[in-house]
Design a protein around this motif. Structure first.
Motif, mmCIF file in Angstrom:
data_model
loop_
_atom_site.group_PDB
_atom_site.id
_atom_site.type_symbol
_atom_site.label_atom_id
_atom_site.label_comp_id
_atom_site.label_asym_id
_atom_site.label_seq_id
_atom_site.Cartn_x
_atom_site.Cartn_y
_atom_site.Cartn_z
ATOM 1 N N ASN A 1 0.807 -1.224 0.000
ATOM 2 C CA ASN A 1 0.000 0.000 0.000
ATOM 3 C C ASN A 1 0.841 1.275 0.000
ATOM 4 O OD1 ASN A 1 -2.447 -1.434 0.131
ATOM 5 N ND2 ASN A 1 -2.212 -1.698 2.346
ATOM 6 N N ILE A 2 2.160 1.133 -0.122
ATOM 7 C CA ILE A 2 3.009 2.315 -0.084
ATOM 8 C C ILE A 2 2.645 3.264 -1.216
ATOM 9 C CG2 ILE A 2 4.825 1.258 -1.482
ATOM 10 C CD1 ILE A 2 6.782 2.840 0.380
ATOM 11 N N ASP A 3 2.700 4.562 -0.951
ATOM 12 C CA ASP A 3 2.343 5.597 -1.925
ATOM 13 C C ASP A 3 3.511 5.827 -2.870
ATOM 14 O OD1 ASP A 3 1.342 7.725 -3.302
ATOM 15 O OD2 ASP A 3 1.789 9.198 -1.745
ATOM 16 N N LEU A 4 3.437 5.282 -4.075
ATOM 17 C CA LEU A 4 4.459 5.501 -5.078
ATOM 18 C C LEU A 4 4.102 6.755 -5.865
ATOM 19 C CD1 LEU A 4 5.195 1.858 -6.267
ATOM 20 C CD2 LEU A 4 6.507 3.277 -4.711
ATOM 21 N N THR A 5 4.483 7.886 -5.323
ATOM 22 C CA THR A 5 4.103 9.174 -5.886
ATOM 23 C C THR A 5 4.549 9.312 -7.323
ATOM 24 O OG1 THR A 5 4.312 10.132 -3.682
ATOM 25 C CG2 THR A 5 4.258 11.678 -5.531
ATOM 26 N N HIS A 6 5.698 8.729 -7.665
ATOM 27 C CA HIS A 6 6.211 8.889 -9.023
ATOM 28 C C HIS A 6 5.265 8.321 -10.069
ATOM 29 C CE1 HIS A 6 7.685 4.897 -7.748
ATOM 30 N NE2 HIS A 6 7.545 4.568 -9.011
ATOM 31 N N GLN A 7 4.423 7.363 -9.692
ATOM 32 C CA GLN A 7 3.499 6.795 -10.663
ATOM 33 C C GLN A 7 2.292 7.689 -10.908
ATOM 34 O OE1 GLN A 7 2.705 2.634 -10.390
ATOM 35 N NE2 GLN A 7 4.834 2.108 -10.007
ATOM 36 N N GLN A 8 2.239 8.812 -10.199
ATOM 37 C CA GLN A 8 1.221 9.813 -10.465
ATOM 38 C C GLN A 8 1.759 10.928 -11.357
ATOM 39 O OE1 GLN A 8 -0.236 11.173 -6.642
ATOM 40 N NE2 GLN A 8 -0.212 9.102 -5.805
ATOM 41 N N GLU A 9 3.067 10.892 -11.625
ATOM 42 C CA GLU A 9 3.703 11.911 -12.452
ATOM 43 C C GLU A 9 3.503 11.589 -13.932
ATOM 44 O OE1 GLU A 9 5.562 14.710 -11.188
ATOM 45 O OE2 GLU A 9 4.481 14.050 -9.414
ATOM 46 N N ARG A 10 3.779 12.593 -14.785
ATOM 47 C CA ARG A 10 3.704 12.393 -16.231
ATOM 48 C C ARG A 10 4.669 11.284 -16.624
ATOM 49 N NH1 ARG A 10 6.676 14.903 -20.376
ATOM 50 N NH2 ARG A 10 7.602 16.325 -18.841
ATOM 51 N N GLN B 1 16.932 18.890 -15.133
ATOM 52 C CA GLN B 1 17.727 18.255 -14.087
ATOM 53 C C GLN B 1 17.279 16.800 -13.951
ATOM 54 O OE1 GLN B 1 17.618 20.573 -10.461
ATOM 55 N NE2 GLN B 1 18.251 22.456 -11.501
ATOM 56 N N TRP B 2 18.222 15.903 -13.729
ATOM 57 C CA TRP B 2 17.936 14.472 -13.850
ATOM 58 C C TRP B 2 16.761 13.998 -12.999
ATOM 59 C CZ3 TRP B 2 19.480 11.813 -17.804
ATOM 60 C CH2 TRP B 2 20.616 12.227 -18.503
ATOM 61 N N LEU B 3 16.693 14.401 -11.760
ATOM 62 C CA LEU B 3 15.624 13.906 -10.894
ATOM 63 C C LEU B 3 14.300 14.635 -11.126
ATOM 64 C CD1 LEU B 3 18.242 12.786 -9.340
ATOM 65 C CD2 LEU B 3 16.654 12.552 -7.422
ATOM 66 N N ASN B 4 14.312 15.663 -11.976
ATOM 67 C CA ASN B 4 13.075 16.354 -12.333
ATOM 68 C C ASN B 4 12.443 15.786 -13.603
ATOM 69 O OD1 ASN B 4 13.549 18.025 -10.183
ATOM 70 N ND2 ASN B 4 14.100 19.823 -11.380
ATOM 71 N N MET B 5 13.158 14.918 -14.294
ATOM 72 C CA MET B 5 12.692 14.419 -15.592
ATOM 73 C C MET B 5 11.896 13.123 -15.452
ATOM 74 S SD MET B 5 15.733 15.105 -18.346
ATOM 75 C CE MET B 5 16.996 14.155 -17.513
ATOM 76 N N PRO B 6 10.834 12.956 -16.245
ATOM 77 C CA PRO B 6 10.125 11.670 -16.264
ATOM 78 C C PRO B 6 11.044 10.498 -16.590
ATOM 79 C CG PRO B 6 8.813 13.348 -17.373
ATOM 80 C CD PRO B 6 10.157 13.970 -17.087
ATOM 81 N N PHE B 7 12.110 10.750 -17.346
ATOM 82 C CA PHE B 7 13.053 9.682 -17.689
ATOM 83 C C PHE B 7 13.662 9.032 -16.461
ATOM 84 C CE2 PHE B 7 17.619 8.623 -18.301
ATOM 85 C CZ PHE B 7 17.458 7.493 -19.088
ATOM 86 N N PHE B 8 13.738 9.749 -15.342
ATOM 87 C CA PHE B 8 14.373 9.177 -14.164
ATOM 88 C C PHE B 8 13.640 7.913 -13.702
ATOM 89 C CE2 PHE B 8 15.781 9.040 -9.679
ATOM 90 C CZ PHE B 8 17.154 9.063 -9.897
ATOM 91 N N GLU B 9 12.320 7.862 -13.891
ATOM 92 C CA GLU B 9 11.584 6.646 -13.537
ATOM 93 C C GLU B 9 12.044 5.474 -14.407
ATOM 94 O OE1 GLU B 9 7.057 4.776 -13.269
ATOM 95 O OE2 GLU B 9 7.331 6.854 -13.930
ATOM 96 N N PHE B 10 12.232 5.728 -15.696
ATOM 97 C CA PHE B 10 12.732 4.675 -16.584
ATOM 98 C C PHE B 10 14.116 4.217 -16.152
ATOM 99 C CE2 PHE B 10 14.837 2.872 -20.224
ATOM 100 C CZ PHE B 10 13.858 2.107 -20.826
#
Length: 224
Positions: free
Chosen positions: A4-13, A128-137
């Protein structure tokens, strides 16, 4: 951790890897598909003239480093030194790191990712790297327990990276000062000689971590 952990990044673009073409003259290094010695695979993004890549590979013969540099003159300097040293555990790549990673790196395959003194993109923070959607990939290519090492001399960049790691990417991280004796890159040598503070952020990928790209890879990799 629970499911149930909130994976906030999966709510991002979401990043869209399917829209990226392979880099020009794209070749997949043999280590990607033939790591018979099971050496931990490392990736360095923005290798510059290769100071860190060459010294790391020489000192860590039990690991294999793929080091990417986009700028031609820096890569040519790096490539000449790499040819002279002829290290079997180093691949020097001239390409855009995003497109190359999408087309070459398999999910859950990297033990460590180095991002040492990246362009601060002060006028375009979305890059910036941690601001980019690519960081999830990028995180999907990292093994469980794998580590991202980000280093910068710009405190505001580090403040943002530390915030993004925790609040957006939901990852544990440790921030520390780079020792004054460290000499990993030409930038690091210059900054520390000027007695500037350099910061390092270590980001770990926990066992429970999920991304939207954990099972995604291009057919060119999956068919090999």
């Amino acid at each position: 951790m629970t499911d149930n952990i909130d994976l906030t990044h999966q709510q991002e673009r979401a990043f869209q890897p399917q829209k990226l073409s392979a880099p020009r003259d794209f070749i997949i290094p043999n280590i990607i598909n033939d790591n018979k010695d099971e050496k931990p695979l490392m990736l360095e993004i923005g290798a510059g003239k290769g100071k860190h890549a060459l010294s790391f590979s020489a000192q860590n013969t039990d690991k294999h480093l793929i080091a990417i540099e986009r700028t031609r003159n820096k890569f040519e300097a790096f490539s000449k030194l790499a040819t002279l040293q002829n290290l079997s555990n180093l691949d020097a790549i001239h390409a855009d790191a995003i497109a190359w990673t999408v087309h070459a790196i398999k999910p859950n395959s990297l033990a460590k990712i180095f991002i040492l003194y990246p362009n601060p993109e002060q006028h375009n923070p979305n890059q910036q790297w941690l601001n980019m959607p690519f960081f999830e990939f990028l995180l999907s290519r990292l093994q469980v327990g794998g580590e991202v090492i980000l280093v910068t001399n710009i405190e505001s960049y580090m403040d943002n990276a530390e915030h993004q790691a925790t609040k957006v990417w939901c990852l544990p991280s440790t921030r520390s000062r780079v020792p004054a004796t460290s000499q990993r890159t030409h930038f690091e040598v210059k900054y520390l000689a000027r007695q500037e503070v350099c910061w390092e952020l270590s980001i770990r990928k926990p066992k429970w971590y999920k991304t939207r790209f954990d099972d995604w890879q291009v057919s060119a990799i999956s068919e090999k």
